[in-house]
Motif scaffolding. Structure first.
Motif, PDB file in Angstrom:
ATOM      1  N   PRO A 291      83.105  55.865  51.964  1.00 60.67           N
ATOM      2  CA  PRO A 291      83.738  54.530  51.879  1.00 60.67           C
ATOM      3  C   PRO A 291      83.708  54.202  53.441  1.00 60.67           C
ATOM      4  N   ALA A 292      83.624  54.975  54.508  1.00 61.64           N
ATOM      5  CA  ALA A 292      83.526  54.629  55.844  1.00 61.64           C
ATOM      6  C   ALA A 292      82.184  54.330  56.514  1.00 61.64           C
ATOM      7  N   LEU A 293      81.254  54.585  55.476  1.00 64.47           N
ATOM      8  CA  LEU A 293      79.876  54.402  56.024  1.00 64.47           C
ATOM      9  C   LEU A 293      79.510  52.668  56.170  1.00 64.47           C
ATOM     10  N   PRO A 294      79.214  52.442  57.380  1.00 64.62           N
ATOM     11  CA  PRO A 294      79.134  50.819  57.401  1.00 64.62           C
ATOM     12  C   PRO A 294      77.536  50.612  57.182  1.00 64.62           C
ATOM     13  N   LEU A 295      77.342  50.622  55.809  1.00 61.16           N
ATOM     14  CA  LEU A 295      75.847  50.250  55.715  1.00 61.16           C
ATOM     15  C   LEU A 295      75.489  48.754  55.708  1.00 61.16           C
ATOM     16  N   GLU A 296      76.554  47.910  55.795  1.00 65.65           N
ATOM     17  CA  GLU A 296      76.534  46.461  55.721  1.00 65.65           C
ATOM     18  C   GLU A 296      75.646  46.002  56.764  1.00 65.65           C
ATOM     19  N   VAL A 297      75.737  46.815  58.057  1.00 68.69           N
ATOM     20  CA  VAL A 297      75.208  46.402  59.331  1.00 68.69           C
ATOM     21  C   VAL A 297      73.687  47.364  59.480  1.00 68.69           C
ATOM     22  N   ALA A 298      73.525  48.087  58.810  1.00 65.37           N
ATOM     23  CA  ALA A 298      72.431  49.163  58.926  1.00 65.37           C
ATOM     24  C   ALA A 298      71.048  48.353  58.504  1.00 65.37           C
ATOM     25  N   MET A 299      70.018  48.779  59.079  1.00 68.87           N
ATOM     26  CA  MET A 299      68.732  48.531  58.597  1.00 68.87           C
ATOM     27  C   MET A 299      68.361  49.537  57.608  1.00 68.87           C
ATOM     28  N   THR A 300      67.251  49.435  56.704  1.00 72.77           N
ATOM     29  CA  THR A 300      66.840  50.444  55.631  1.00 72.77           C
ATOM     30  C   THR A 300      65.341  50.423  55.964  1.00 72.77           C
ATOM     31  N   ALA A 301      64.874  51.471  55.622  1.00 77.63           N
ATOM     32  CA  ALA A 301      63.425  52.005  55.629  1.00 77.63           C
ATOM     33  C   ALA A 301      63.082  52.978  54.610  1.00 77.63           C
ATOM     34  N   ILE A 302      62.127  52.694  53.743  1.00 79.41           N
ATOM     35  CA  ILE A 302      61.647  53.290  52.850  1.00 79.41           C
ATOM     36  C   ILE A 302      60.216  53.651  53.282  1.00 79.41           C
ATOM     37  N   ASN A 303      59.969  55.104  53.359  1.00 76.68           N
ATOM     38  CA  ASN A 303      58.784  55.741  53.793  1.00 76.68           C
ATOM     39  C   ASN A 303      58.252  55.069  55.100  1.00 76.68           C
ATOM     40  N   GLU A 304      59.462  54.935  55.991  1.00 77.38           N
ATOM     41  CA  GLU A 304      59.213  54.403  57.413  1.00 77.38           C
ATOM     42  C   GLU A 304      58.631  53.079  57.478  1.00 77.38           C
ATOM     43  N   GLU A 305      58.822  52.326  56.543  1.00 76.82           N
ATOM     44  CA  GLU A 305      58.725  50.689  56.569  1.00 76.82           C
ATOM     45  C   GLU A 305      59.972  50.034  56.245  1.00 76.82           C
ATOM     46  N   PHE A 306      60.338  48.994  56.799  1.00 74.02           N
ATOM     47  CA  PHE A 306      61.443  48.345  56.711  1.00 74.02           C
ATOM     48  C   PHE A 306      61.599  48.001  55.164  1.00 74.02           C
TER      49      PHE A 306
ATOM     50  N   ILE B 275      64.395  57.513  52.260  1.00 74.56           N
ATOM     51  CA  ILE B 275      65.008  56.212  52.526  1.00 74.56           C
ATOM     52  C   ILE B 275      65.629  56.532  53.952  1.00 74.56           C
ATOM     53  N   ALA B 276      65.612  55.609  54.879  1.00 76.81           N
ATOM     54  CA  ALA B 276      66.426  55.903  56.244  1.00 76.81           C
ATOM     55  C   ALA B 276      67.381  54.591  56.272  1.00 76.81           C
ATOM     56  N   PHE B 277      68.630  54.925  56.969  1.00 82.31           N
ATOM     57  CA  PHE B 277      69.369  53.925  57.289  1.00 82.31           C
ATOM     58  C   PHE B 277      69.792  54.095  58.702  1.00 82.31           C
ATOM     59  N   ILE B 278      69.224  52.852  59.491  1.00 80.96           N
ATOM     60  CA  ILE B 278      69.550  52.873  60.879  1.00 80.96           C
ATOM     61  C   ILE B 278      70.450  52.001  61.256  1.00 80.96           C
ATOM     62  N   PRO B 279      71.417  52.387  62.071  1.00 84.72           N
ATOM     63  CA  PRO B 279      72.370  51.388  62.578  1.00 84.72           C
ATOM     64  C   PRO B 279      72.091  50.498  63.676  1.00 84.72           C
ATOM     65  N   PRO B 280      72.484  49.339  63.991  1.00 76.71           N
ATOM     66  CA  PRO B 280      72.204  48.610  65.006  1.00 76.71           C
ATOM     67  C   PRO B 280      72.155  49.252  66.352  1.00 76.71           C
ATOM     68  N   VAL B 281      71.274  49.168  67.432  1.00 73.91           N
ATOM     69  CA  VAL B 281      71.146  49.817  68.563  1.00 73.91           C
ATOM     70  C   VAL B 281      71.220  49.026  69.699  1.00 73.91           C
ATOM     71  N   SER B 282      72.057  49.126  70.722  1.00 75.24           N
ATOM     72  CA  SER B 282      72.219  48.415  71.924  1.00 75.24           C
ATOM     73  C   SER B 282      72.008  49.437  73.055  1.00 75.24           C
ATOM     74  N   GLY B 283      71.711  48.903  74.060  1.00 74.25           N
ATOM     75  CA  GLY B 283      71.486  49.587  75.048  1.00 74.25           C
ATOM     76  C   GLY B 283      71.192  48.686  76.644  1.00 74.25           C
ATOM     77  N   GLY B 284      70.844  49.365  77.445  1.00 71.11           N
ATOM     78  CA  GLY B 284      70.471  48.790  78.726  1.00 71.11           C
ATOM     79  C   GLY B 284      69.726  49.023  79.504  1.00 71.11           C
TER      80      GLY B 284
END
Length: 77
Positions: A40-55, A68-77
């Motif tokens: 339940p704590a998994l924030p998938l609503e903000v994650a991007m999804t890829a199947i076999n390395e394609e969005f 299947i990969a779930f990738i959270p938003p990334v920020s940086g500087g």
């Protein structure tokens, strides 16, 4: 079986970087619901999804042995 990969903060919620699950024939949206029920704590609503390395989108169908990969938003500087 499908390999489900998690990155960054998502990996921390799961406690592992991947899981083996049978998601054959399910949509990405259905896979997200299954994972949300299990973690339940998994924030998938903000994650991007890829199947076999394609969005991928929620309506895309997962096939046998897809990765299947779930990738959270990334920020940086």
């Amino acid at each position: 079986m499908n390999k489900v990969l998690f990155f960054a903060a998502l990996k921390e919620v799961i406690g592992e970087d991947s899981l083996q699950m049978d998601l054959n024939g399910k949509t990405v949206g259905e896979a997200k619901s299954i994972l949300q029920d299990k973690f339940p704590a998994l924030p998938l609503e903000v994650a991007m999804t890829a199947i076999n390395e394609e969005f991928a989108f929620d309506e895309d169908i997962i096939k046998k042995e897809d990765s299947i990969a779930f990738i959270p938003p990334v920020s940086g500087g």
